[in-house]
Design a protein around this motif. Structure first.
Motif, PDB file in Angstrom:
ATOM      1  N   ASP A   1       0.830  -1.209   0.000  1.00 21.38           N
ATOM      2  CA  ASP A   1       0.000   0.000   0.000  1.00 21.38           C
ATOM      3  C   ASP A   1       0.865   1.260   0.000  1.00 21.38           C
ATOM      4  O   ASP A   1       0.506   2.270  -0.615  1.00 21.38           O
ATOM      5  N   ARG A   2       1.991   1.206   0.679  1.00 23.35           N
ATOM      6  CA  ARG A   2       2.871   2.375   0.739  1.00 23.35           C
ATOM      7  C   ARG A   2       3.524   2.650  -0.610  1.00 23.35           C
ATOM      8  O   ARG A   2       3.675   3.804  -1.020  1.00 23.35           O
ATOM      9  N   PHE A   3       3.907   1.608  -1.290  1.00 20.77           N
ATOM     10  CA  PHE A   3       4.488   1.776  -2.622  1.00 20.77           C
ATOM     11  C   PHE A   3       3.448   2.338  -3.583  1.00 20.77           C
ATOM     12  O   PHE A   3       3.731   3.231  -4.385  1.00 20.77           O
ATOM     13  N   GLU A   4       2.227   1.823  -3.489  1.00 20.98           N
ATOM     14  CA  GLU A   4       1.157   2.305  -4.357  1.00 20.98           C
ATOM     15  C   GLU A   4       0.797   3.755  -4.039  1.00 20.98           C
ATOM     16  O   GLU A   4       0.444   4.529  -4.942  1.00 20.98           O
ATOM     17  N   TRP A   5       0.888   4.134  -2.774  1.00 21.63           N
ATOM     18  CA  TRP A   5       0.681   5.534  -2.383  1.00 21.63           C
ATOM     19  C   TRP A   5       1.719   6.417  -3.060  1.00 21.63           C
ATOM     20  O   TRP A   5       1.391   7.492  -3.576  1.00 21.63           O
TER      21      TRP A   5
ATOM     22  N   LEU B   1       3.289   5.788  -5.917  1.00 25.49           N
ATOM     23  CA  LEU B   1       2.960   5.850  -7.338  1.00 25.49           C
ATOM     24  C   LEU B   1       1.900   6.914  -7.603  1.00 25.49           C
ATOM     25  O   LEU B   1       2.021   7.711  -8.537  1.00 25.49           O
ATOM     26  N   GLU B   2       0.871   6.916  -6.772  1.00 27.69           N
ATOM     27  CA  GLU B   2      -0.227   7.871  -6.952  1.00 27.69           C
ATOM     28  C   GLU B   2       0.242   9.308  -6.774  1.00 27.69           C
ATOM     29  O   GLU B   2       0.003  10.171  -7.624  1.00 27.69           O
ATOM     30  N   LYS B   3       0.929   9.572  -5.660  1.00 30.86           N
ATOM     31  CA  LYS B   3       1.310  10.944  -5.339  1.00 30.86           C
ATOM     32  C   LYS B   3       2.420  11.466  -6.260  1.00 30.86           C
ATOM     33  O   LYS B   3       2.416  12.637  -6.637  1.00 30.86           O
ATOM     34  N   ALA B   4       3.364  10.621  -6.612  1.00 29.23           N
ATOM     35  CA  ALA B   4       4.426  11.047  -7.531  1.00 29.23           C
ATOM     36  C   ALA B   4       3.840  11.386  -8.902  1.00 29.23           C
ATOM     37  O   ALA B   4       4.264  12.344  -9.556  1.00 29.23           O
ATOM     38  N   THR B   5       2.861  10.614  -9.348  1.00 30.87           N
ATOM     39  CA  THR B   5       2.199  10.899 -10.614  1.00 30.87           C
ATOM     40  C   THR B   5       1.501  12.248 -10.555  1.00 30.87           C
ATOM     41  O   THR B   5       1.569  13.045 -11.493  1.00 30.87           O
ATOM     42  N   GLU B   6       0.835  12.526  -9.449  1.00 27.89           N
ATOM     43  CA  GLU B   6       0.143  13.801  -9.297  1.00 27.89           C
ATOM     44  C   GLU B   6       1.134  14.968  -9.311  1.00 27.89           C
ATOM     45  O   GLU B   6       0.868  16.019  -9.908  1.00 27.89           O
ATOM     46  N   ILE B   7       2.278  14.810  -8.666  1.00 25.39           N
ATOM     47  CA  ILE B   7       3.277  15.884  -8.606  1.00 25.39           C
ATOM     48  C   ILE B   7       3.975  16.032  -9.951  1.00 25.39           C
ATOM     49  O   ILE B   7       4.161  17.140 -10.465  1.00 25.39           O
TER      50      ILE B   7
ATOM     51  N   ILE C   1      -3.271   2.211 -10.985  1.00 20.54           N
ATOM     52  CA  ILE C   1      -3.174   3.288  -9.994  1.00 20.54           C
ATOM     53  C   ILE C   1      -2.607   4.547 -10.636  1.00 20.54           C
ATOM     54  O   ILE C   1      -3.089   5.666 -10.409  1.00 20.54           O
ATOM     55  N   ILE C   2      -1.581   4.379 -11.466  1.00 21.53           N
ATOM     56  CA  ILE C   2      -0.985   5.520 -12.170  1.00 21.53           C
ATOM     57  C   ILE C   2      -1.999   6.147 -13.123  1.00 21.53           C
ATOM     58  O   ILE C   2      -2.135   7.380 -13.190  1.00 21.53           O
ATOM     59  N   THR C   3      -2.748   5.320 -13.848  1.00 25.11           N
ATOM     60  CA  THR C   3      -3.751   5.834 -14.778  1.00 25.11           C
ATOM     61  C   THR C   3      -4.815   6.647 -14.056  1.00 25.11           C
ATOM     62  O   THR C   3      -5.203   7.739 -14.502  1.00 25.11           O
TER      63      THR C   3
ATOM     64  N   PRO D   1       3.202   8.225 -16.822  1.00 26.26           N
ATOM     65  CA  PRO D   1       4.536   7.745 -16.443  1.00 26.26           C
ATOM     66  C   PRO D   1       4.759   6.297 -16.864  1.00 26.26           C
ATOM     67  O   PRO D   1       3.844   5.472 -16.835  1.00 26.26           O
ATOM     68  N   LEU D   2       5.998   6.007 -17.245  1.00 26.08           N
ATOM     69  CA  LEU D   2       6.386   4.652 -17.623  1.00 26.08           C
ATOM     70  C   LEU D   2       6.758   3.867 -16.373  1.00 26.08           C
ATOM     71  O   LEU D   2       7.630   4.282 -15.611  1.00 26.08           O
ATOM     72  N   LEU D   3       6.082   2.754 -16.159  1.00 23.12           N
ATOM     73  CA  LEU D   3       6.425   1.859 -15.053  1.00 23.12           C
ATOM     74  C   LEU D   3       7.157   0.664 -15.627  1.00 23.12           C
ATOM     75  O   LEU D   3       6.575  -0.156 -16.346  1.00 23.12           O
ATOM     76  N   ASN D   4       8.442   0.548 -15.316  1.00 20.28           N
ATOM     77  CA  ASN D   4       9.253  -0.556 -15.832  1.00 20.28           C
ATOM     78  C   ASN D   4       9.047  -1.824 -15.009  1.00 20.28           C
ATOM     79  O   ASN D   4       8.659  -1.756 -13.833  1.00 20.28           O
ATOM     80  N   PRO D   5       9.346  -2.978 -15.584  1.00 22.73           N
ATOM     81  CA  PRO D   5       9.342  -4.210 -14.801  1.00 22.73           C
ATOM     82  C   PRO D   5      10.410  -4.128 -13.708  1.00 22.73           C
ATOM     83  O   PRO D   5      11.406  -3.407 -13.841  1.00 22.73           O
TER      84      PRO D   5
END
Length: 234
Positions: free
Chosen positions: A87-91, A93-99, A125-127, A139-143
């Motif tokens: 959940d913290r990692f996903e948080w 992803l969300e906030k970094a995308t917004e910024i 989540i990024i979308t 944003p590009l999310l790499n493997p």
């Protein structure tokens, strides 16, 4: 403003997929003649009119298009160890995308407690975050990659590593140059190992501090994201 993510726009007529069509017609209760906005994740921002309000295949006519919408003046790539609590990692992803961020790579380090990230879920989540924050770039999310694999081919104009060891480190703002391609390494909860830090330094990474507080992984990653965006706006 009703906004839809439509990465495969190729002409002035576009058909929403079944899920988005249902949301558009059944949930939002839009109809023929109503206007919506579209983003393609590659900088395109569109105004479109509904020309068919079928709940499974809604058709739109694009009436206005802007390219490079709200394009930022720099490129930011953060390579971060996924947190034990996903959940913290996903948080992050969300906030970094917004910024504002361009690329994210999950890295598996010597002290990583989580070894796997579900890319499909993370991309959703990024979308959602780009739609919420009116971003036209996805944003590009790499493997996920091992730290050593990533380090061996890491490229950027400026490369930073944030770590907690008592070595000489500088703040990002010191000697900062704007409008470049930046890469930041953020380690796991237990920090990078000494060997990993040495490998990064040998590969041209600059050691940085993100302040006096000891930050969680996801907070440190977001702090780096904020600082680089802020310094490029000053």
């Amino acid at each position: 403003m009703h906004l839809f993510y439509t990465p495969d726009i190729k002409s002035t007529i576009y058909q929403l997929n079944e899920e988005e069509s249902k949301h558009c017609i059944r949930v939002l209760r839009l109809k023929v003649g109503d206007k919506v906005n579209l983003i393609d994740g590659k900088g395109g921002f569109y105004l479109a009119e509904i020309i068919s309000d079928h709940p499974k295949r809604t058709e739109l006519h694009i009436v206005e298009a802007q390219q490079e919408y709200a394009k930022r003046n720099h490129y930011l790539h953060i390579a971060v160890a996924p947190t034990k609590n996903i959940d913290r990692f996903e948080w992050f992803l969300e906030k970094a995308t917004e910024i504002g961020i361009d690329e994210i790579t999950p890295i598996i380090c010597d002290r990583s407690e989580r070894k796997e990230v579900k890319t499909d879920r993370s991309n959703k989540i990024i979308t959602t975050a780009i739609k919420q924050s009116l971003k036209a770039y996805h944003p590009l999310l790499n493997p996920q990659q091992s730290f050593r694999e990533f380090i061996s081919k890491a490229k950027a104009d400026v490369k930073y590593i944030a770590h907690c060891e008592e070595n000489q480190k500088s703040a990002i703002k010191e000697g900062f140059k704007k409008q470049l391609n930046y890469l930041v390494l953020i380690g796991p909860e237990g920090d990078f190992s000494t060997t990993e830090i040495e490998l990064a330094l040998q590969s041209g990474f600059v050691p940085i501090t993100l302040g006096e507080s000891r930050l969680r992984t996801e907070t440190a990653a977001l702090e780096a994201c904020f600082e680089i965006n802020y310094l490029n706006r000053c």
